[in-house]
Write a protein that holds these residues in place. Sequence first.
Motif: not given
Length: 359
Positions: A152-158, A175-190, A197-203
């Motif tokens: 997931e992090l440090e380092p992120t590897l696919i 500034d990503a502190i969490r990371f996820a990948v779905d089966e469609r190839g969408t990358a999601w990060s916190l 400012d508040p944390n944000r989920v970005v896809w």
Amino acid sequence: MALGMSACGTSGFDDGDPGDREAKYKRVIEDPHPRPADVIEAAGAPSGVVRADDGSLLLTYDAGNVEDDEGSAATAWRIVGPGGRTVAEHAEHTDAEAPPPEFKGVRGGFVRVPPGEGSEGAYALDVRGKRHEVTITGTPSRIRPGDVLLAELEPTLIYRPATHTVAPPAGVPDDAIRFAVDERGTAWSLDQPLTEDPNRVVWQRDGHTLGSTAVPKPYTGGILAARGGTAALSLTRGERVRGLLVTTDGGGHWRTVLGGGIPWRDLERGPESLVLEPLADGRLLVGEEGGRYWLADDRANSAFHELKTPARFTSLTVDGTTLHGIADATTATYGLVKGEGLWISRDGGHQWHRHEQRG
């Protein structure tokens, strides 16, 4: 439902004499060339289970020093074919401080998760157990459908099964502190900004940002998971998990779930012990390691019911819509706990059967 016996229950290793079992256990971990079957019998239950796309399972086993967190240890893996028979197995002598092997199921087999902070140590196994080297590159690669998040992090590897390649993904926010990948190839990060400012989920997909949403106050983000059109973030406040931030349409609409049948205030462990996994149909599994678990009633993920399990699971994971629960001791021990072994449910936890080893 009739219960099949686990691998540990079909051998002569545990003959009811604790002293005899202790002696055999010590011989296994001190053996410089242990047999896989002996390590598996000593361990009693797998430490992990993953599934390849053809239905083959890879089970990992660890037998460590009981008296100390140092000293000799042994690890093993076993591949079980779709019909339930052993296809390949392997064991190694190691030490108690070494990280046990971890794998992920991929198309065509399995891939070893790098044991350290880098990418060294990754390799692939096909469903017959043949080892294949992977190409490791430091050049970032755009995420494609079918890519697997290896670290997931440090380092992120696919990992890309089609080319047996391990690489960092392109476009991961700084500034990503969490990371996820779905089966469609969408990358999601916190993302955690340096401001107040508040944390944000970005896809993102194919290197382009599709959208983002702020984590609702007064919560901060915890674990992030995505699959089957569902993405979910655990919401924490202080040292407790208080709910979920959920989308079931790929980020189009988000909903905060603070109830839904899950008694959040009764969760006994901290945010890092939370289990949050989406099934392939978008339903969420929520729980605590070694504790209670809840499954969504449908893919809306607005209502959950508590799962009844045949034993106290130390871990519960999802593969597609199948649940894999492992009952084991939380620390290395010569004895076995009640119901020890791998349990499988293919109907959402209504019925469970213990994994039966057939040759």
